[in-house]
Every structure is written in C-alpha cells, then in structure tokens.
Design an enzyme around this catalytic site. Structure first.
Site, PDB file in Angstrom:
ATOM      1  N   ASP A 283      57.502 -23.911 -96.957  1.00 49.86           N
ATOM      2  CA  ASP A 283      57.712 -24.953 -95.845  1.00 49.86           C
ATOM      3  C   ASP A 283      58.929 -25.929 -95.972  1.00 49.86           C
ATOM      4  O   ASP A 283      58.783 -26.521 -96.935  1.00 49.86           O
ATOM      5  CB  ASP A 283      56.345 -25.439 -95.562  1.00 49.86           C
ATOM      6  CG  ASP A 283      56.245 -26.280 -94.294  1.00 49.86           C
ATOM      7  OD1 ASP A 283      57.366 -26.651 -93.780  1.00 49.86           O
ATOM      8  OD2 ASP A 283      54.987 -26.821 -94.161  1.00 49.86           O
TER       9      ASP A 283
ATOM     10  N   LYS B  95      70.532 -27.005 -85.875  1.00 53.26           N
ATOM     11  CA  LYS B  95      70.303 -26.877 -84.469  1.00 53.26           C
ATOM     12  C   LYS B  95      69.861 -28.246 -83.708  1.00 53.26           C
ATOM     13  O   LYS B  95      68.898 -28.809 -84.556  1.00 53.26           O
ATOM     14  CB  LYS B  95      69.250 -25.534 -84.297  1.00 53.26           C
ATOM     15  CG  LYS B  95      68.949 -25.604 -82.691  1.00 53.26           C
ATOM     16  CD  LYS B  95      68.421 -24.231 -82.234  1.00 53.26           C
ATOM     17  CE  LYS B  95      66.978 -23.566 -83.066  1.00 53.26           C
ATOM     18  NZ  LYS B  95      67.103 -22.283 -82.753  1.00 53.26           N
TER      19      LYS B  95
END
Ligand code: SAM
Length: 297
Positions: free
Chosen positions: A96, A161
């Site tokens: 993660d 992004k």
C-alpha cells in the site's frame, strides 16, 4: 453488444492488446515520454500503483531490463495493492503506497541508492460518493509525492496522474516549491472528455531537513501544506500560491482520438483479442471459486 464493440469504441484498448501491453494506459506513458523524453538516461525507477503493469512494461522496454534482464544495470520497482503478474526485468512489490513501511521496502530494493524517476498512475476504486472519491484520490497523490520526495535524487523526475479539479492550482504551487519545472500534460490517449491529466515535475530540489514521508505523517516537512480544507482561504492567497502550470498536449494530432469510435480493418472486425494479462485478483474471483465448489448461493 458484440465482443469487439469495446475494441471499436476505444482504439487504444484494441491497439494495446495487439501490441502486447497489459493496459491502454501504456500509450499515456509512451506519449508523455515522447514529449518530455524523461526516461532518457534513467536507471533507477519506481512505478507506483502499477497493476496490471503496462507502465512497467514500457519502463522495462525503454530501460532495457526486459531484454537484458538481471545483467542490465537498471532497476525497476513496481508497487501495487494488487499482485502484479511477473514482468521480465521488473521487481514487483504488493504493498500500500499510503503505508510508511512501503518506503523502507523500496529503499532496501535499491540498496539505499536514490531513484532517478518515480511515477504514479494511482486511482482508487471509486465508491460513487464523489467527495469521498476525490478525497481518496488526493490522499493517493499525496502519498505518491511523499514517496517520490523521499526516494528521488536531486534533479530527479516525478510524474503522476491528477484530476484537474477546483484546487489543482494549489497543488501546482506546492509542487513548484519542490521541482524546478512543473507541467500539466494531457496525452492524446487520455480522453479529452476526462479531467485526467499528468503532472510532469522535473528537477527535484530537496528541502533542507526533509523528513521522509512527512507529508503523509503530518510532521514538519518545511512546506506550508494546509492540513484541512478549513485552512484554505482562497481570497488571502497570493498569485504565487495559486500557480498556473503550463499545459502541454502530448501526442501527434494524427494519433488516434481517445474519444472517437473507429472501424476496425474488415479482416479484424470480428476477431476478438484475449486480454494480454488476465486480472490477478479480480473482485469476482471468490464467486468463481464458490461456483466451482458448488457453494455459491
Ligand atoms: N499504470 C497502470 C498500468 O499501466 O497498468 C494502471 C494503474 S490503475 C489505473 C490504478 C492502480 O492503482 C490500481 O491497480 C490500484 O490497485 C492501484 N492503487 C490504488 N490505491 C493504491 C494504494 N493505496 N497503494 C498501491 N496501489 C494502489
């Protein structure tokens, strides 16, 4: 809807399968790199939120690890919550990116050496609750930036992004404190109808006394990042704080339009192509297993 209909609606989706990329996203990185040439001369790379792995495939091909394998002096580490099916020349890590231990794990894979290039195409699973989705996306970007600023060498590049929402200019101004050039880029393979874009941050300039992961852990990083939306007072912000990043459209105008529908060659129009890499941990996996065992109710 026919089996080929998505191939026609989205030529990048079809071309990705034809060219062996695991996802159409590969074209976004290819078009960004052809505009900025940021992969030239890099040898230590981190691909965050990398599954199913099309960016990692591009990186492996560009850095030569795909062909030269372990003999190559380049290292590519790709991280995702989902398991990534093996890619020749790429080290994959199921982790993660919002967890502090991920930084230590990546650093140990680099033998303590800094990275030249960090990218993140991160997107959370959408819940449909717009505010929550926007918040999680922002947290993901913050975690990617925290990792990038802890991993990059001075002068390194960070590409991520972003969604060009209401406060994106605040993000540009904060990034401008850390990088000498910040550009907002829109590759032609990213649908014009989507708010998606990519920030290309070049020339990393580390802050003195930088605490790794301090952006996400809320420690003093030397940056004046607001900790809550209540801290924003737009009217008090100076033009410097609300910076405008130059906007660059990447990819040739003759490249396919990501919003258009194309006719496939007549010979191909009925031929449906299999995915290059089937999902490793799809949400329907448990249901399929239960169906096989006859325990699906
Ligand atoms: N660039 C990839 C490619 O070319 O194949 C596509 C990335 S996909 C759009 C977004 C990815 O972000 C998903 O695979 C998702 O599992 C990953 N992701 C979302 N949250 C994450 C997190 N907290 N840590 C690691 N990966 C995460």
């Amino acid at each position: 809807m026919g089996k080929c209909s998505k191939d026609k609606r989205d030529l990048y989706y079809r071309k990705a399968k034809e060219q062996g990329w695991r996802a159409r996203s590969a074209f976004k990185l290819l078009q960004l790199d052809s505009e900025f040439n940021f992969l030239e001369g890099v040898s230590r790379v981190v691909d965050l939120c990398a599954a199913p792995g099309s960016w990692s495939q591009v990186l492996a091909r560009r850095l030569g690890t795909a062909t030269r394998g372990i003999d190559s002096n380049a290292t590519i580490v790709s991280v995702d919550l989902q398991p990534i099916a093996p890619i020749p020349g790429v080290i994959t890590l199921q982790a993660d990116i919002t967890h502090p231990s991920t930084l230590t794990n990546i650093l140990s894979l680099f033998g303590g050496e800094p990275a030249d290039f960090v990218c993140s195409d991160g997107a959370p699973d959408v819940t449909g609750l717009h505010d929550l989705d926007e918040y999680i996306q922002a947290q993901l970007l913050l975690s990617a930036l925290a990792l990038a600023t802890s991993l990059l060498r001075p002068g390194g590049t960070f590409v991520a992004k972003v969604f060009r929402g209401r406060d994106v200019d605040l993000l540009y101004s904060q990034l401008a404190l850390l990088f000498t050039n910040v550009t907002c880029a829109k590759p032609r393979s990213s649908r014009a109808s989507s708010l998606e874009a990519f920030i290309v941050c070049q020339g990393y300039t580390p802050r003195p006394g930088w605490v790794p992961m301090s952006l996400t852990l809320g420690e003093n990083s030397g940056l004046s990042l607001p900790t809550s939306l209540d801290e924003f007072d737009e009217k008090k912000m100076t033009p410097l704080e609300r910076a405008v990043a130059p906007f660059v459209a990447c990819g040739d105008l003759s490249d396919y339009d990501a919003d258009a529908t194309y006719q496939l060659d007549t010979s191909m129009s009925t031929l449906s192509l299999e995915p290059v890499q089937k999902p490793t941990a799809p949400p329907y996996k448990t249901a399929l297993e239960k169906k096989r065992n006859g325990t699906l109710r």
